[in-house]
Design a protein around this motif. Structure first.
Motif, PDB file in Angstrom:
ATOM      1  N   PRO A 159      12.792  -4.743  13.597  1.00 30.42           N
ATOM      2  CA  PRO A 159      12.872  -4.312  12.366  1.00 30.42           C
ATOM      3  C   PRO A 159      11.846  -3.364  12.007  1.00 30.42           C
ATOM      4  N   GLY A 160      12.401  -2.433  11.294  1.00 26.01           N
ATOM      5  CA  GLY A 160      11.482  -1.282  10.776  1.00 26.01           C
ATOM      6  C   GLY A 160      11.351  -0.459  11.874  1.00 26.01           C
ATOM      7  N   GLY A 161      11.881  -0.479  13.073  1.00 22.83           N
ATOM      8  CA  GLY A 161      11.475   0.389  14.419  1.00 22.83           C
ATOM      9  C   GLY A 161      12.163   1.740  14.160  1.00 22.83           C
ATOM     10  N   GLY A 162      13.427   1.519  13.627  1.00 24.24           N
ATOM     11  CA  GLY A 162      14.546   2.648  13.548  1.00 24.24           C
ATOM     12  C   GLY A 162      14.998   3.183  14.817  1.00 24.24           C
ATOM     13  N   GLY A 163      14.907   2.403  15.909  1.00 28.84           N
ATOM     14  CA  GLY A 163      15.216   2.603  17.220  1.00 28.84           C
ATOM     15  C   GLY A 163      16.715   2.653  17.460  1.00 28.84           C
ATOM     16  N   ARG A 164      17.148   3.024  18.690  1.00 28.56           N
ATOM     17  CA  ARG A 164      18.629   3.182  19.134  1.00 28.56           C
ATOM     18  C   ARG A 164      18.619   2.505  20.582  1.00 28.56           C
ATOM     19  N   GLY A 165      19.779   2.109  20.716  1.00 24.96           N
ATOM     20  CA  GLY A 165      20.034   1.354  21.871  1.00 24.96           C
ATOM     21  C   GLY A 165      20.409   2.261  22.856  1.00 24.96           C
ATOM     22  N   PRO A 166      20.696   1.930  24.340  1.00 27.41           N
ATOM     23  CA  PRO A 166      20.955   2.869  25.351  1.00 27.41           C
ATOM     24  C   PRO A 166      22.180   3.731  25.059  1.00 27.41           C
ATOM     25  N   ALA A 167      22.378   4.877  25.580  1.00 32.00           N
ATOM     26  CA  ALA A 167      23.965   5.694  25.363  1.00 32.00           C
ATOM     27  C   ALA A 167      24.862   4.935  26.078  1.00 32.00           C
ATOM     28  N   PRO A 168      25.994   4.939  25.589  1.00 33.13           N
ATOM     29  CA  PRO A 168      27.126   4.196  26.251  1.00 33.13           C
ATOM     30  C   PRO A 168      27.550   4.886  27.524  1.00 33.13           C
ATOM     31  N   ALA A 169      27.646   4.168  28.520  1.00 32.41           N
ATOM     32  CA  ALA A 169      28.226   4.500  29.800  1.00 32.41           C
ATOM     33  C   ALA A 169      29.310   5.616  29.763  1.00 32.41           C
ATOM     34  N   LEU A 170      29.262   6.814  30.550  1.00 26.24           N
ATOM     35  CA  LEU A 170      30.213   7.866  30.661  1.00 26.24           C
ATOM     36  C   LEU A 170      31.407   7.303  31.544  1.00 26.24           C
ATOM     37  N   VAL A 171      32.534   7.603  30.940  1.00 24.95           N
ATOM     38  CA  VAL A 171      33.738   7.039  31.688  1.00 24.95           C
ATOM     39  C   VAL A 171      34.459   8.392  32.186  1.00 24.95           C
ATOM     40  N   VAL A 172      34.547   8.592  33.584  1.00 27.02           N
ATOM     41  CA  VAL A 172      34.804   9.914  33.910  1.00 27.02           C
ATOM     42  C   VAL A 172      36.426   9.713  34.284  1.00 27.02           C
ATOM     43  N   THR A 173      37.210  10.826  33.815  1.00 19.74           N
ATOM     44  CA  THR A 173      38.451  11.120  33.997  1.00 19.74           C
ATOM     45  C   THR A 173      38.948  12.179  35.089  1.00 19.74           C
ATOM     46  N   THR A 174      39.690  11.979  35.921  1.00 15.55           N
ATOM     47  CA  THR A 174      39.849  13.109  37.095  1.00 15.55           C
ATOM     48  C   THR A 174      41.048  13.686  36.818  1.00 15.55           C
ATOM     49  N   GLU A 175      41.052  15.026  36.834  1.00 19.09           N
ATOM     50  CA  GLU A 175      42.401  15.927  36.819  1.00 19.09           C
ATOM     51  C   GLU A 175      42.593  16.336  38.194  1.00 19.09           C
ATOM     52  N   LYS A 176      43.686  16.065  38.870  1.00 15.52           N
ATOM     53  CA  LYS A 176      43.873  16.944  40.132  1.00 15.52           C
ATOM     54  C   LYS A 176      44.515  18.292  39.833  1.00 15.52           C
ATOM     55  N   LEU A 177      43.579  19.397  40.444  1.00 20.68           N
ATOM     56  CA  LEU A 177      44.252  20.676  40.274  1.00 20.68           C
ATOM     57  C   LEU A 177      44.997  21.227  41.346  1.00 20.68           C
ATOM     58  N   GLY A 178      44.698  20.526  42.536  1.00 24.35           N
ATOM     59  CA  GLY A 178      45.231  20.954  43.771  1.00 24.35           C
ATOM     60  C   GLY A 178      44.895  19.844  45.178  1.00 24.35           C
ATOM     61  N   ASP A 179      45.355  20.044  46.119  1.00 24.15           N
ATOM     62  CA  ASP A 179      44.995  19.143  47.203  1.00 24.15           C
ATOM     63  C   ASP A 179      43.617  19.578  47.571  1.00 24.15           C
ATOM     64  N   GLY A 180      42.648  18.583  47.502  1.00 28.05           N
ATOM     65  CA  GLY A 180      41.242  18.559  47.577  1.00 28.05           C
ATOM     66  C   GLY A 180      40.627  19.416  46.392  1.00 28.05           C
ATOM     67  N   LEU A 181      41.194  19.335  45.195  1.00 25.69           N
ATOM     68  CA  LEU A 181      40.448  20.045  44.101  1.00 25.69           C
ATOM     69  C   LEU A 181      40.555  19.251  42.872  1.00 25.69           C
TER      70      LEU A 181
END
Length: 348
Positions: free
Chosen positions: A121-143
Protein backbone atom coordinates in the motif's frame (compact mmCIF):
# COMPACT_ATOMS: atom_id res chain seq x y z
CA UNK A 1 47.76 15.90 -2.08
CA UNK A 2 44.15 14.94 -1.25
CA UNK A 3 43.51 13.01 1.95
CA UNK A 4 40.60 10.71 2.82
CA UNK A 5 37.75 12.70 4.32
CA UNK A 6 35.19 9.98 4.89
CA UNK A 7 34.21 6.43 4.07
CA UNK A 8 30.50 5.64 4.21
CA UNK A 9 29.12 2.11 4.39
CA UNK A 10 26.39 1.09 4.43
CA UNK A 11 24.16 3.65 2.72
CA UNK A 12 20.67 4.17 4.12
CA UNK A 13 17.50 4.96 2.21
CA UNK A 14 13.72 4.91 2.07
CA UNK A 15 11.76 1.66 1.99
CA UNK A 16 8.86 3.28 0.14
CA UNK A 17 7.12 6.61 -0.44
CA UNK A 18 5.48 6.77 2.97
CA UNK A 19 7.79 4.99 5.42
CA UNK A 20 11.43 5.64 6.30
CA UNK A 21 13.68 2.72 7.12
CA UNK A 22 16.92 2.41 9.06
CA UNK A 23 17.84 -0.72 7.12
CA UNK A 24 20.97 -0.51 5.01
CA UNK A 25 20.49 -0.27 1.27
CA UNK A 26 22.35 -3.23 -0.18
CA UNK A 27 23.44 -4.04 -3.70
CA UNK A 28 21.62 -6.90 -5.48
CA UNK A 29 24.42 -9.24 -4.37
CA UNK A 30 23.96 -8.18 -0.74
CA UNK A 31 27.26 -6.32 -0.65
CA UNK A 32 27.31 -2.86 0.93
CA UNK A 33 27.78 0.26 -1.14
CA UNK A 34 30.78 2.44 -0.27
CA UNK A 35 31.35 6.15 -0.77
CA UNK A 36 34.86 7.54 -0.37
CA UNK A 37 35.48 11.28 -0.03
CA UNK A 38 38.74 13.22 -0.27
CA UNK A 39 39.69 16.77 0.80
CA UNK A 40 42.64 18.91 -0.22
CA UNK A 41 45.09 20.83 1.97
CA UNK A 42 42.57 23.72 2.21
CA UNK A 43 39.80 21.43 3.49
CA UNK A 44 37.84 21.68 0.25
CA UNK A 45 36.21 18.54 -1.13
CA UNK A 46 38.49 17.36 -3.92
CA UNK A 47 36.87 14.10 -5.03
CA UNK A 48 34.04 11.70 -4.19
CA UNK A 49 33.90 8.12 -5.51
CA UNK A 50 31.57 5.15 -5.32
CA UNK A 51 30.75 1.96 -7.22
CA UNK A 52 27.40 0.98 -8.71
CA UNK A 53 26.40 -2.28 -10.36
CA UNK A 54 25.70 -1.78 -14.07
CA UNK A 55 24.68 -4.31 -16.71
CA UNK A 56 27.62 -3.75 -19.08
CA UNK A 57 30.18 -2.04 -16.86
CA UNK A 58 29.98 -4.37 -13.85
CA UNK A 59 31.08 -2.65 -10.63
CA UNK A 60 31.03 0.73 -12.35
CA UNK A 61 33.45 3.17 -10.72
CA UNK A 62 31.87 6.63 -10.43
CA UNK A 63 34.19 9.54 -9.65
CA UNK A 64 33.19 13.19 -9.16
CA UNK A 65 36.02 15.74 -9.06
CA UNK A 66 35.59 19.30 -7.73
CA UNK A 67 38.13 21.98 -8.65
CA UNK A 68 38.49 25.76 -8.79
CA UNK A 69 36.84 26.44 -5.44
CA UNK A 70 36.03 30.12 -4.98
CA UNK A 71 33.74 32.53 -3.18
CA UNK A 72 30.45 33.16 -4.99
CA UNK A 73 29.21 36.15 -2.96
CA UNK A 74 29.56 34.52 0.45
CA UNK A 75 29.15 30.93 -0.73
CA UNK A 76 32.22 28.84 -1.49
CA UNK A 77 31.74 26.32 -4.28
CA UNK A 78 33.78 24.58 -6.98
CA UNK A 79 33.83 26.32 -10.34
CA UNK A 80 34.32 23.01 -12.15
CA UNK A 81 32.65 19.63 -11.55
CA UNK A 82 33.62 16.60 -13.63
CA UNK A 83 32.21 13.08 -13.35
CA UNK A 84 33.51 9.89 -14.92
CA UNK A 85 31.84 6.49 -14.99
CA UNK A 86 33.87 3.37 -15.56
CA UNK A 87 36.84 5.61 -16.35
CA UNK A 88 35.00 7.37 -19.19
CA UNK A 89 33.79 11.01 -19.24
CA UNK A 90 30.14 11.31 -18.20
CA UNK A 91 29.57 15.02 -17.67
CA UNK A 92 31.40 18.28 -16.93
CA UNK A 93 29.90 21.44 -15.42
CA UNK A 94 31.29 24.98 -15.27
CA UNK A 95 29.73 26.68 -12.23
CA UNK A 96 29.11 30.41 -12.74
CA UNK A 97 26.90 31.12 -9.71
CA UNK A 98 26.07 29.56 -6.36
CA UNK A 99 23.48 30.25 -3.65
CA UNK A 100 23.18 28.77 -0.16
CA UNK A 101 19.87 27.06 0.72
CA UNK A 102 17.75 28.57 -2.08
CA UNK A 103 14.05 28.83 -1.33
CA UNK A 104 13.16 27.08 -4.59
CA UNK A 105 15.44 24.06 -3.99
CA UNK A 106 12.48 21.64 -4.37
CA UNK A 107 11.95 22.99 -7.89
CA UNK A 108 15.65 22.91 -8.76
CA UNK A 109 16.17 19.38 -7.41
CA UNK A 110 12.84 17.54 -7.05
CA UNK A 111 12.72 14.44 -4.87
CA UNK A 112 13.12 11.19 -6.84
CA UNK A 113 10.08 8.99 -7.41
CA UNK A 114 9.76 5.83 -5.29
CA UNK A 115 11.90 3.01 -6.62
CA UNK A 116 10.15 0.48 -8.84
CA UNK A 117 9.40 -2.91 -7.40
CA UNK A 118 8.58 -1.75 -3.87
CA UNK A 119 5.06 -3.01 -3.62
CA UNK A 120 2.47 -2.75 -0.89
CA UNK A 121 0.00 0.00 0.00
CA UNK A 122 1.34 3.38 -1.02
CA UNK A 123 4.55 1.82 -2.27
CA UNK A 124 3.98 2.66 -5.93
CA UNK A 125 5.81 -0.54 -6.91
CA UNK A 126 5.58 -2.61 -10.04
CA UNK A 127 5.60 -6.35 -10.44
CA UNK A 128 8.17 -8.26 -12.51
CA UNK A 129 8.20 -7.73 -16.26
CA UNK A 130 6.21 -10.32 -18.21
CA UNK A 131 8.18 -13.21 -19.69
CA UNK A 132 9.37 -12.74 -23.27
CA UNK A 133 7.65 -14.98 -25.82
CA UNK A 134 10.11 -15.68 -28.63
CA UNK A 135 8.84 -16.20 -32.16
CA UNK A 136 11.09 -17.80 -34.77
CA UNK A 137 11.07 -16.95 -38.48
CA UNK A 138 13.05 -19.29 -40.72
CA UNK A 139 15.00 -17.29 -43.29
CA UNK A 140 16.80 -20.26 -44.84
CA UNK A 141 18.44 -23.57 -43.93
CA UNK A 142 20.25 -22.94 -40.67
CA UNK A 143 19.16 -19.29 -40.59
CA UNK A 144 16.49 -17.82 -38.30
CA UNK A 145 15.24 -14.47 -37.05
CA UNK A 146 14.19 -14.28 -33.40
CA UNK A 147 11.67 -11.68 -32.29
CA UNK A 148 9.22 -10.97 -29.49
CA UNK A 149 6.93 -8.77 -31.59
CA UNK A 150 6.30 -5.04 -31.34
CA UNK A 151 9.13 -3.22 -29.57
CA UNK A 152 11.45 -6.20 -29.93
CA UNK A 153 15.18 -6.15 -30.45
CA UNK A 154 15.51 -8.89 -33.03
CA UNK A 155 18.46 -11.25 -33.51
CA UNK A 156 19.49 -13.48 -36.40
CA UNK A 157 20.87 -16.94 -35.69
CA UNK A 158 23.31 -18.50 -38.15
CA UNK A 159 24.23 -22.18 -38.05
CA UNK A 160 27.72 -23.11 -39.27
CA UNK A 161 29.08 -26.66 -39.54
CA UNK A 162 30.56 -26.71 -36.03
CA UNK A 163 29.03 -23.77 -34.22
CA UNK A 164 26.33 -21.09 -34.04
CA UNK A 165 26.71 -17.34 -34.55
CA UNK A 166 24.23 -14.94 -32.97
CA UNK A 167 23.83 -11.57 -34.64
CA UNK A 168 23.03 -8.91 -32.01
CA UNK A 169 22.23 -9.37 -28.32
CA UNK A 170 20.35 -6.21 -27.56
CA UNK A 171 18.21 -4.61 -24.87
CA UNK A 172 18.50 -6.75 -21.74
CA UNK A 173 19.71 -9.79 -19.87
CA UNK A 174 16.17 -11.23 -20.02
CA UNK A 175 16.16 -11.02 -23.82
CA UNK A 176 19.64 -12.55 -24.02
CA UNK A 177 18.57 -15.47 -21.85
CA UNK A 178 15.35 -16.00 -23.85
CA UNK A 179 17.19 -15.99 -27.17
CA UNK A 180 19.95 -18.31 -25.93
CA UNK A 181 17.29 -20.76 -24.74
CA UNK A 182 15.65 -20.63 -28.18
CA UNK A 183 19.00 -21.17 -29.93
CA UNK A 184 19.56 -24.31 -27.88
CA UNK A 185 16.20 -25.61 -29.07
CA UNK A 186 16.94 -24.79 -32.70
CA UNK A 187 20.54 -26.10 -32.71
CA UNK A 188 20.88 -28.30 -29.63
CA UNK A 189 24.30 -29.83 -30.29
CA UNK A 190 26.45 -26.85 -31.30
CA UNK A 191 28.06 -24.14 -29.14
CA UNK A 192 27.32 -20.44 -29.57
CA UNK A 193 30.83 -19.51 -30.60
CA UNK A 194 30.23 -15.92 -31.72
CA UNK A 195 27.93 -12.98 -31.02
CA UNK A 196 28.09 -9.92 -33.28
CA UNK A 197 27.54 -6.45 -31.81
CA UNK A 198 26.51 -3.75 -34.30
CA UNK A 199 27.70 -0.86 -32.08
CA UNK A 200 28.30 -0.16 -28.37
CA UNK A 201 25.17 1.81 -27.42
CA UNK A 202 23.54 0.46 -24.27
CA UNK A 203 20.38 -0.79 -25.98
CA UNK A 204 22.50 -2.93 -28.32
CA UNK A 205 24.77 -4.41 -25.66
CA UNK A 206 22.30 -5.39 -22.92
CA UNK A 207 22.41 -9.10 -23.68
CA UNK A 208 26.18 -9.37 -24.15
CA UNK A 209 26.93 -10.44 -20.53
CA UNK A 210 24.71 -13.50 -21.09
CA UNK A 211 26.68 -14.43 -24.22
CA UNK A 212 30.03 -13.86 -22.50
CA UNK A 213 28.91 -16.24 -19.75
CA UNK A 214 27.95 -18.67 -22.52
CA UNK A 215 31.55 -18.54 -23.77
CA UNK A 216 30.84 -16.68 -27.01
CA UNK A 217 33.46 -14.41 -28.58
CA UNK A 218 32.21 -10.89 -29.36
CA UNK A 219 32.60 -9.67 -32.94
CA UNK A 220 32.57 -5.86 -33.06
CA UNK A 221 34.22 -2.95 -34.83
CA UNK A 222 37.72 -2.26 -33.51
CA UNK A 223 36.73 1.22 -32.22
CA UNK A 224 34.44 -0.51 -29.69
CA UNK A 225 36.92 -3.02 -28.31
CA UNK A 226 38.60 -0.88 -25.64
CA UNK A 227 35.30 0.13 -24.08
CA UNK A 228 33.60 -3.27 -24.21
CA UNK A 229 36.68 -5.20 -23.09
CA UNK A 230 37.23 -2.95 -20.07
CA UNK A 231 33.53 -2.89 -19.17
CA UNK A 232 32.71 -6.57 -19.51
CA UNK A 233 35.90 -7.68 -17.73
CA UNK A 234 35.27 -5.45 -14.70
CA UNK A 235 34.44 -7.39 -11.48
CA UNK A 236 30.70 -7.83 -10.88
CA UNK A 237 30.60 -8.17 -7.08
CA UNK A 238 27.53 -5.92 -6.75
CA UNK A 239 25.41 -7.91 -9.23
CA UNK A 240 23.67 -11.28 -9.35
CA UNK A 241 23.24 -11.51 -13.12
CA UNK A 242 24.28 -14.40 -15.36
CA UNK A 243 27.87 -13.19 -15.82
CA UNK A 244 28.28 -12.55 -12.09
CA UNK A 245 27.14 -16.10 -11.39
CA UNK A 246 29.28 -17.60 -14.18
CA UNK A 247 32.30 -15.28 -14.50
CA UNK A 248 34.21 -15.53 -17.77
CA UNK A 249 36.63 -13.23 -19.52
CA UNK A 250 35.14 -11.43 -22.50
CA UNK A 251 36.89 -12.33 -25.76
CA UNK A 252 36.89 -10.29 -28.96
CA UNK A 253 37.50 -10.51 -32.69
CA UNK A 254 37.37 -7.09 -34.28
CA UNK A 255 36.29 -5.68 -37.64
CA UNK A 256 38.35 -2.98 -39.35
CA UNK A 257 36.44 -2.24 -42.55
CA UNK A 258 35.34 -5.75 -43.52
CA UNK A 259 35.42 -9.21 -41.95
CA UNK A 260 34.11 -12.49 -43.38
CA UNK A 261 33.26 -15.72 -41.56
CA UNK A 262 32.82 -18.79 -43.74
CA UNK A 263 33.06 -22.57 -43.45
CA UNK A 264 32.67 -23.20 -47.16
CA UNK A 265 28.91 -23.61 -46.93
CA UNK A 266 27.70 -20.74 -44.77
CA UNK A 267 29.10 -17.18 -45.06
CA UNK A 268 28.45 -14.00 -43.06
CA UNK A 269 30.08 -10.69 -43.99
CA UNK A 270 30.48 -7.61 -41.76
CA UNK A 271 31.08 -4.05 -42.99
CA UNK A 272 32.02 -0.83 -41.19
CA UNK A 273 29.86 2.23 -41.90
CA UNK A 274 32.00 5.36 -41.66
CA UNK A 275 31.58 8.26 -41.44
CA UNK A 276 28.24 7.92 -39.66
CA UNK A 277 26.70 10.37 -37.16
CA UNK A 278 25.38 7.60 -34.94
CA UNK A 279 28.64 5.86 -33.93
CA UNK A 280 32.19 5.50 -35.23
CA UNK A 281 32.00 1.77 -34.49
CA UNK A 282 28.88 0.95 -36.49
CA UNK A 283 28.77 -2.19 -38.62
CA UNK A 284 26.12 -4.20 -40.45
CA UNK A 285 25.88 -7.87 -41.41
CA UNK A 286 25.28 -9.32 -44.86
CA UNK A 287 24.29 -12.94 -45.49
CA UNK A 288 24.87 -13.57 -49.22
CA UNK A 289 23.11 -16.92 -49.59
CA UNK A 290 19.71 -15.60 -48.54
CA UNK A 291 20.50 -12.02 -49.66
CA UNK A 292 19.79 -10.61 -46.19
CA UNK A 293 21.18 -7.32 -44.87
CA UNK A 294 20.85 -7.04 -41.06
CA UNK A 295 21.48 -3.65 -39.45
CA UNK A 296 21.31 -1.96 -36.06
CA UNK A 297 20.06 1.63 -36.29
CA UNK A 298 19.55 2.48 -39.97
CA UNK A 299 15.78 2.72 -39.62
CA UNK A 300 13.77 2.97 -42.82
CA UNK A 301 10.09 3.89 -42.64
CA UNK A 302 8.16 3.17 -45.86
CA UNK A 303 6.85 6.37 -47.42
CA UNK A 304 9.24 8.62 -45.47
CA UNK A 305 12.59 10.06 -46.62
CA UNK A 306 15.83 8.67 -45.18
CA UNK A 307 17.08 10.09 -41.90
CA UNK A 308 20.73 11.15 -41.46
CA UNK A 309 21.79 7.65 -40.39
CA UNK A 310 20.35 5.99 -43.49
CA UNK A 311 21.85 8.78 -45.62
CA UNK A 312 25.26 7.82 -44.20
CA UNK A 313 24.62 4.17 -45.05
CA UNK A 314 23.60 4.96 -48.63
CA UNK A 315 27.09 5.69 -50.06
CA UNK A 316 28.51 2.59 -48.34
CA UNK A 317 25.87 0.35 -49.90
CA UNK A 318 26.39 1.99 -53.29
CA UNK A 319 30.14 1.41 -53.10
CA UNK A 320 29.82 -2.21 -51.95
CA UNK A 321 27.04 -2.99 -54.44
CA UNK A 322 25.79 -5.85 -52.28
CA UNK A 323 23.18 -8.13 -53.78
CA UNK A 324 20.60 -8.02 -50.97
CA UNK A 325 16.83 -8.36 -51.12
CA UNK A 326 15.69 -8.38 -47.48
CA UNK A 327 16.55 -5.41 -45.24
CA UNK A 328 16.11 -6.48 -41.59
CA UNK A 329 16.41 -4.04 -38.67
CA UNK A 330 17.39 -5.02 -35.12
CA UNK A 331 14.50 -2.81 -33.98
CA UNK A 332 11.48 -4.86 -35.04
CA UNK A 333 9.63 -3.23 -37.91
CA UNK A 334 5.88 -3.26 -38.57
CA UNK A 335 6.35 -4.75 -42.04
CA UNK A 336 9.16 -6.57 -43.88
CA UNK A 337 11.57 -4.22 -45.67
CA UNK A 338 13.38 -4.70 -48.98
CA UNK A 339 16.20 -3.12 -50.96
CA UNK A 340 13.53 -1.23 -52.90
CA UNK A 341 12.33 0.40 -49.64
CA UNK A 342 15.87 1.54 -48.85
CA UNK A 343 16.42 2.95 -52.33
CA UNK A 344 13.09 4.77 -52.27
CA UNK A 345 13.93 6.35 -48.90
CA UNK A 346 17.25 7.49 -50.39
CA UNK A 347 15.44 9.04 -53.34
CA UNK A 348 16.66 6.50 -55.90
Amino acid sequence: MPVVLFVVAPVHGEADASRHSNDAVKSPSGKSYFINGFVDENNFVDQVETWLGENIMGDMHIVATYTGWKDFGGVKAPSKIVQTRGGWPFFAVDVTAAKANPADVATLAPAPAPAAGRGGPGGGGRGPAPALVVTTEKLGDGLWKLTTGAGSYDSIIVEFKDYVMMLEAGQSEARGLAYVAEIKKLVPNKPIRYVWNSHPHSDHTGGLPVLVAEGATIITQKNNEKFLEGALNTPRTLLTDTLAKTPKKAKFETIAEKKVYSDGTRTVEFYHVYPAPHSNGLTFAFIPKEKVLFQGDFTVTPGEPANDHVKALGPVLAKLNLDYDRYIPVHAGATPLTKADVNKALGK
